[in-house]
Design an enzyme around this catalytic site. Structure first.
Site, short mmCIF file in Angstrom:
data_model
loop_
_atom_site.label_atom_id
_atom_site.label_comp_id
_atom_site.label_asym_id
_atom_site.label_seq_id
_atom_site.Cartn_x
_atom_site.Cartn_y
_atom_site.Cartn_z
N HIS A 73 0.86 -1.18 0.00
CA HIS A 73 0.00 0.00 0.00
C HIS A 73 0.89 1.23 0.00
O HIS A 73 0.98 1.93 -0.98
CB HIS A 73 -0.95 -0.04 1.21
CG HIS A 73 -1.94 1.09 1.25
ND1 HIS A 73 -2.94 1.15 2.17
CD2 HIS A 73 -2.06 2.19 0.49
CE1 HIS A 73 -3.66 2.26 1.97
NE2 HIS A 73 -3.14 2.91 0.96
N GLU A 126 0.25 7.98 -2.97
CA GLU A 126 1.02 7.73 -1.75
C GLU A 126 2.18 8.71 -1.59
O GLU A 126 2.46 9.19 -0.50
CB GLU A 126 1.59 6.31 -1.73
CG GLU A 126 0.56 5.23 -1.50
CD GLU A 126 -0.16 5.36 -0.18
OE1 GLU A 126 0.48 5.35 0.86
OE2 GLU A 126 -1.40 5.48 -0.22
N HIS A 130 1.94 11.11 1.52
CA HIS A 130 2.78 10.68 2.66
C HIS A 130 4.27 10.96 2.45
O HIS A 130 4.95 11.36 3.37
CB HIS A 130 2.58 9.18 2.92
CG HIS A 130 1.15 8.81 3.16
ND1 HIS A 130 0.50 9.11 4.34
CD2 HIS A 130 0.24 8.20 2.38
CE1 HIS A 130 -0.75 8.69 4.27
NE2 HIS A 130 -0.94 8.13 3.10
#
Ligand SMILES: *[C@@H]1O[C@H](CO)[C@@H](O)[C@H](O)[C@H]1NC(C)=O
Ligand SMILES: *[C@@H]1O[C@H](CO)[C@@H](O)[C@H](O)[C@H]1NC(C)=O
Length: 410
Positions: A73, A126, A130
């Site tokens: 992920h 992502e 992040h």
């Protein structure tokens, strides 16, 4: 096939990245989140996001990745208390991650290769969400920074960690194998994984099915070439039930077909199907489409309430839930929401949800087959349980009260 590519490429890439231009860090750098005094050099010390999560999916509907491997992920920098920052640098929310990885000699371009489109989009998301919050990946941490250089470092580390966490094998070694009929206890799953990882692993379910794992680390030195040490989880615990956990096979047999998604309404009435009648059936990962209502369920009260048109949470009996409109994004997995007030967005400043005419860019939401998700997480928060005519502000980051939000087509 995908996993083989992934592993070969990852080991090459991890070796090569050491030569990159990030500065070398002292061997006695403190471990992130374990420092007892302030550490000034955040190029060699991950802060405030020092609790790094390697998150993995097990997706059965629709199936993602090989049948015998979990899929990556992302790598998330949580703060040491489990809260987290996101979208830290708009200028580095690159829209061309695939090209960046393909164009770089140092990076595992094949990571992206076996991934279906939806996961490819996810990886792009992502980094912006992040990766830009990882202090040691800041451009100023590189001696001779080349734009987008940190993207390769982020994914190289992510894949390197992923490769060292063969969840499918670890579970199988403990007799926990995908099955349409067997069920497992949370204790057994956690024991199988913590034995190998060395620290407890957060195990998440959707509709009672094993779905996502969070392996947590502290880091000595930089994310690029520091030492990752397994850490006790902080923040949200496992969402799986204690017993009766399903671990469904990917594809093949009846296990690949989506289980009917139902939820028990918080008022205690019979389970209500949450399958939307408008647009595609909202099984795991598919975008919601059309009009619906958003109801809230929380362990703190049997009267969960619902969201009203400004995006706030309301629990007054007899009031009418707002109608939300879900519009699928081009990736087929995410969607935006709007109400009569305007578009809905999770604000960058404080992670609060707002729907209104002042919202110019709507946020992308997901649906995991049972609940609305934001940034892959199916939990939303409020400072307290709204009472009477209170409108509770809804947040995507951890607060005192947590709840889940379900969709009913209108
Ligand atoms: C650890 O270092 C960070 C970054 O300098 C700092 O914000 C934090 O307060 C430090 N923790 C302690 C306990 O001093
Ligand atoms: C990707 O986009 C950035 C700007 O956002 C640009 O600097 C970079 O050259 C692009 N890289 C590739 C490989 O297209």
């Amino acid at each position: 096939m995908f996993s083989r590519y992934l592993f070969v490429e990852a080991s090459l890439a991890v070796g090569a990245v050491m030569a990159a231009g990030s500065k070398s860090c002292p061997a006695d750098s403190p471990l992130s989140c374990q420092n007892s005094t302030t550490v000034a050099d955040t190029c060699c010390f991950n802060a405030p996001g020092g609790q790094i999560l390697m998150t993995q999916f097990w997706d059965t509907h629709p199936v993602t990745g090989p049948e015998d491997s979990w899929t990556m992920h992302g790598l998330w920098p949580d703060n040491c208390d489990g809260s987290f920052e996101s979208n830290c640098d708009k200028n580095r929310a690159y829209k061309n991650i695939t090209q960046i990885l393909q164009g770089s000699a140092r990076t595992p371009s094949r990571v992206l290769e076996g991934l279906p489109g939806r996961r490819r989009d996810l990886l792009e998301h992502e980094f912006g969400k992040h990766g830009t919050c990882i202090s040691t990946l800041e451009p100023t941490c590189y001696a001779d920074y080349q734009p987008t250089q940190e993207v390769g470092d982020y994914f190289t580390r992510a894949v390197g960690l992923f490769k060292d966490l063969p969840t499918h094998e670890w579970l199988a070694a403990a007799g926990i194998v995908p099955s349409t009929s067997a069920t497992y206890t949370l204790e057994a799953v956690q024991a199988a994984l913590s034995d190998k990882h060395g620290k407890p692993v957060v195990v998440n379910c959707k509709s009672g099915e094993l779905n996502e794992l969070w392996y947590q680390y502290n880091v000595q030195g930089s994310l690029q070439d520091g030492k990752f040490t397994p850490a006790d989880p902080v923040g949200k615990g496992s969402t799986c039930p204690k017993t009766g956990i399903k671990y469904l096979p990917k594809g093949g047999g009846s296990g690949g077909s989506p289980a009917p998604t139902t939820m028990t309404t918080s008022t205690g009435s019979a389970p209500t199907s949450t399958t939307a009648t408008a647009g595609p059936a909202p099984t795991g990962g598919a975008a919601l489409s059309g009009k619906g209502r958003i109801s809230v369920s929380t362990s703190g009260s049997s009267e969960g309430g619902f969201l009203i048109s400004s995006g706030t949470w309301y629990r007054q009996n007899g009031a009418t839930p707002a109608t939300y409109t879900a519009t699928p994004g081009s990736d087929g997995a995410t969607f935006t929401l709007s109400t009569s007030k305007g578009k809905c967005a999770v604000q960058e400043t404080d992670s609060s949800l707002t729907c209104g005419s002042g919202v110019s860019a709507a946020s992308a939401f997901g649906y995991d087959g049972a609940h609305l998700t934001y940034d892959g997480k199916d939990t939303f928060y409020a400072d307290k349980m709204p009472e009477g005519n209170d409108q509770g502000v809804v947040y995507a980051t951890e607060k005192a009260v947590s709840f889940q939000a379900s969709w009913t087509a209108a």
